[in-house]
Motif scaffolding. Sequence first.
Motif, PDB file in Angstrom:
ATOM      1  N   UNK A 178       0.842  -1.195   0.000  1.00  0.00           N
ATOM      2  CA  UNK A 178       0.000   0.000   0.000  1.00  0.00           C
ATOM      3  C   UNK A 178       0.876   1.244   0.000  1.00  0.00           C
ATOM      4  N   UNK A 179       0.331   2.329  -0.493  1.00  0.00           N
ATOM      5  CA  UNK A 179       1.075   3.591  -0.540  1.00  0.00           C
ATOM      6  C   UNK A 179       0.118   4.759  -0.397  1.00  0.00           C
ATOM      7  N   UNK A 180       0.690   5.879   0.025  1.00  0.00           N
ATOM      8  CA  UNK A 180       0.020   7.158  -0.147  1.00  0.00           C
ATOM      9  C   UNK A 180       0.591   7.805  -1.399  1.00  0.00           C
ATOM     10  N   UNK A 181      -0.210   8.660  -2.022  1.00  0.00           N
ATOM     11  CA  UNK A 181       0.153   9.255  -3.296  1.00  0.00           C
ATOM     12  C   UNK A 181      -0.060  10.765  -3.260  1.00  0.00           C
ATOM     13  N   UNK A 182       0.721  11.463  -4.095  1.00  0.00           N
ATOM     14  CA  UNK A 182       0.399  12.863  -4.342  1.00  0.00           C
ATOM     15  C   UNK A 182      -0.976  12.944  -4.988  1.00  0.00           C
ATOM     16  N   UNK A 183      -1.580  14.109  -4.961  1.00  0.00           N
ATOM     17  CA  UNK A 183      -2.944  14.268  -5.457  1.00  0.00           C
ATOM     18  C   UNK A 183      -3.038  13.881  -6.934  1.00  0.00           C
ATOM     19  N   UNK A 184      -4.177  13.331  -7.361  1.00  0.00           N
ATOM     20  CA  UNK A 184      -4.386  13.075  -8.784  1.00  0.00           C
ATOM     21  C   UNK A 184      -4.529  14.396  -9.540  1.00  0.00           C
ATOM     22  N   UNK A 185      -4.883  14.309 -10.817  1.00  0.00           N
ATOM     23  CA  UNK A 185      -5.044  15.522 -11.613  1.00  0.00           C
ATOM     24  C   UNK A 185      -6.111  16.431 -10.992  1.00  0.00           C
ATOM     25  N   UNK A 186      -5.765  17.691 -10.826  1.00  0.00           N
ATOM     26  CA  UNK A 186      -6.729  18.678 -10.348  1.00  0.00           C
ATOM     27  C   UNK A 186      -6.698  19.882 -11.279  1.00  0.00           C
ATOM     28  N   UNK A 187      -7.830  20.545 -11.392  1.00  0.00           N
ATOM     29  CA  UNK A 187      -7.902  21.740 -12.235  1.00  0.00           C
ATOM     30  C   UNK A 187      -8.930  22.694 -11.662  1.00  0.00           C
ATOM     31  N   UNK A 188      -8.813  23.942 -12.044  1.00  0.00           N
ATOM     32  CA  UNK A 188      -9.749  24.937 -11.543  1.00  0.00           C
ATOM     33  C   UNK A 188      -9.326  26.331 -11.951  1.00  0.00           C
ATOM     34  N   UNK A 189      -9.924  27.311 -11.318  1.00  0.00           N
ATOM     35  CA  UNK A 189      -9.566  28.703 -11.604  1.00  0.00           C
ATOM     36  C   UNK A 189      -9.749  29.542 -10.348  1.00  0.00           C
ATOM     37  N   UNK A 190      -9.043  30.656 -10.316  1.00  0.00           N
ATOM     38  CA  UNK A 190      -9.195  31.663  -9.284  1.00  0.00           C
ATOM     39  C   UNK A 190      -9.429  33.006  -9.984  1.00  0.00           C
ATOM     40  N   UNK A 191     -10.348  33.784  -9.481  1.00  0.00           N
ATOM     41  CA  UNK A 191     -10.603  35.122 -10.000  1.00  0.00           C
ATOM     42  C   UNK A 191     -10.526  36.107  -8.846  1.00  0.00           C
ATOM     43  N   UNK A 192      -9.874  37.231  -9.103  1.00  0.00           N
ATOM     44  CA  UNK A 192      -9.735  38.181  -8.015  1.00  0.00           C
ATOM     45  C   UNK A 192      -9.425  39.566  -8.501  1.00  0.00           C
ATOM     46  N   UNK A 193      -9.287  40.457  -7.540  1.00  0.00           N
ATOM     47  CA  UNK A 193      -8.932  41.831  -7.872  1.00  0.00           C
ATOM     48  C   UNK A 193      -8.183  42.462  -6.703  1.00  0.00           C
ATOM     49  N   UNK A 194      -7.333  43.417  -7.053  1.00  0.00           N
ATOM     50  CA  UNK A 194      -6.624  44.224  -6.074  1.00  0.00           C
ATOM     51  C   UNK A 194      -7.294  45.593  -5.996  1.00  0.00           C
ATOM     52  N   UNK A 195      -7.301  46.155  -4.808  1.00  0.00           N
ATOM     53  CA  UNK A 195      -7.913  47.483  -4.668  1.00  0.00           C
ATOM     54  C   UNK A 195      -7.157  48.291  -3.631  1.00  0.00           C
TER      55      UNK A 195
END
Length: 810
Positions: free
Chosen positions: A793-810
């Motif tokens: 048995x083993x532990x593994x790094x995370x499988x494929x992940x994807x997403x997005x972040x949206x933001x703004x500076x003010x």
Amino acid sequence: MNVRTTQPSKMLGSPIQLAILTLIASIHTAHAQEQSPAPAQVKAAGESTAIAEVIVTGTKRATSLQRTPVAITALNAAALDDAHVQTIQDVVNLVPGFSATAQGDHGVITMTMRGVGNDSAKTEYADPEVATFINGIYSPRPEGATSLLFDLEGIEVLRGPQGTLWGRNATVGAVNMQTAKPIIGETSGNIEGGMGNYNRLGVRGAFNVPVSDTMALRFAYINEKHDGYVDYQTLPSISIASQQAAYAASNKGSLVGFQTMNPNLFVANGPKYGAQDQSAARISMLWKPTAAINWNLSYEKYTDRGTPGMNLMQTPRDGQKLWSALIDTAPAVERNSDALRSRLDFAINDGMAMAYIAGYSKFSGSSRYDQDGGAAVPTSFTTGGVHQENNTVSSNYVNYSHELELQSTGKRDVDWLLGLYYAAETNDIRFDIPIMNGTQQGSVGWQGSFIQPKETVESSAAFGQATWNATESLHFTGGLRYTKDTRTNVGGNGYTWNYDASVPQTPLNAHIDPTKPGQGYSPSKPSNDGTYTGDKVTGLARISYDLNKDNMMYASYSTGYKSGGLQDGGRTYGAETLTNYEIGSKHTLFGGTVKINNAFFYEDFKDFQFSAPVTNPDGSHTLATNNAEGAKIAGFETEIAAKLTKDDKIQMSLAYTPKATLGKLIGGSNDYALPKCVADPTISTCVDVTGFTMPHVPKIQAQFQYQHVFHMGDATITPRISVHYESESGLSVFSDHFGAPDKQEAYARTDLGLRYAAGRFYIDAFVRNVSDNAIKTSAQNGFSNGNGTQVWQSQFLAPRTFGFNAGMDF
């Protein structure tokens, strides 16, 4: 982009040749620059924007990275955002010679640098060799290293012993995180939200508030959550007749006491293993009442309600997928921490300054974990399988530290720093391991509770370092640190199931007090009471020479130290030490558009503290720590950053470690099926791993990053690619004994990003682990499949992940 994962020498060339050629080429270029820049160099400098200067504090002074004679990787806030960094495990892809592994039952991350680390540095028993600091304040327990990295100015990773200035447990390196500080007179902030697969939701933000002409506050918050990666398998349908036959075969043909298996004991829904649900908030204050006084103060609250990782079968059962398990213990994590950090700087005069650095942290936590990971399908309620939980019923610690520094300021012939340090810590823990035959309904295989109501740690030190600037170019540095450590265990003991036939055989849980008579448990003898005291002098000697304003070389000798301590039965183990010999160079070339930093090192590691859960000859279980002979480690590191044009940037790093060899060590561990131990009569099973390769040390570790900025009017689009390559590496000290199942084969991992920015608004999309590689971080084969075959048995790094972040500076 295609990256070969075999025959690394063909991909990179001979690593040692590449190392030597890189160093020679950079030195040659330095001399050529000193004489007169070539026309091509002048043209490149004119068409490119020089890489911005990076200021680091690795020597407890603000100095330019390229003028600091220490192997440091500095990552600013932009670099951390580009790499979507959230934990220390994300940082390792950006630093040569740095590794981090996940350990499931405690849900923490352990670190290895330049071949030295300790997989057991996840409880109060063992300290890490790579020390973690936040704003210069030591974070003693590994839970601190897994906290969300949010609203940071940057991270500095110092490689090599930092035993003089950084001190406690910086045996082989140090990681210093600098949180973003308030800015007086400015109202500003940022906010960001994101989504992704596995139902990922994230939000973070920061807001800077001016209070007066001398004070400002900063508020920061983050919450990150996603579903777990591990799906629940369904208990296969096993006929009553088959269950009865299996039970009778193990009960001399009798069916007396037979029960049918209860499928409701197996988890089918609810939070999955590998889930994230972490939040943190921080309020920071900067007060500057006079030009000479500067006070930074912050309070941080962190909570974790996610779930641990899971030991998965390396070869899934027929019809099952890798990211799934037959689970009979629902996952749970509850962690809370509070941290108060303070730094007060006072400029005494034009040539001297004083700093008082103080920290306080409090942690409480509990967790529940399925240690067996469904390695075997039970054949009846008490046969075939194994039910084992690893439960932290409660874990608490309180830590505080004080450091006083006095140092010279301004340009002078001798730069010096003196300091005093004191830290104290109090821990308590209850950790239960119930092991049942078959299922939770079955008979007791073994179970016990480790209860340590009070463990204290005290560490005090005095240190000093001075640099003699013999000429404008030649510098000599020396430093010493004296450290004294004291550890005590009071009232601790292990309580083991005594097989009293009059007591019902039920799995140990938090509602059972094993210290009370009549519960079926007996205390171990002797108890864990004891005291350890040790001290050590560590030091540094270094010479550096500036070839010119853009090129320098250095050579150093440094030592690191990690305190000894106490283990089960009140027995002591000794301190470990590391001596590091290093030659390095740093170069700024082609008008500042290329920077190359190199380091050759040789480490002599002595009295390595090897910790593992073992079975004693009398059948009792314990966590044993022994001092191995140590290890010999040698390698080369290089980091290259280049602005090819004003819109094209690449970063590359290489760590080549051809030698990482263990000294004499007889290793035992219940996580592995080992042969009967002959060499050490104090444990039941073991392997002589003398001369084996240190774990988590690939011979080659390389990183490549590239990004290009496309301009679209007032907006920009920036695609980026990051490729991380590692050659084969072991997952434990036993890897050379077991071979492939206990190793991670060579791999290349690719991450992609695409950022759109228009004014103060941005959208950042990412894909991590594009090829969905299964990358092991640990291994074990301590459980059988019921037919006498050990399941890997083993532990593994995370499988494929994807997403997005949206933001703004003010």
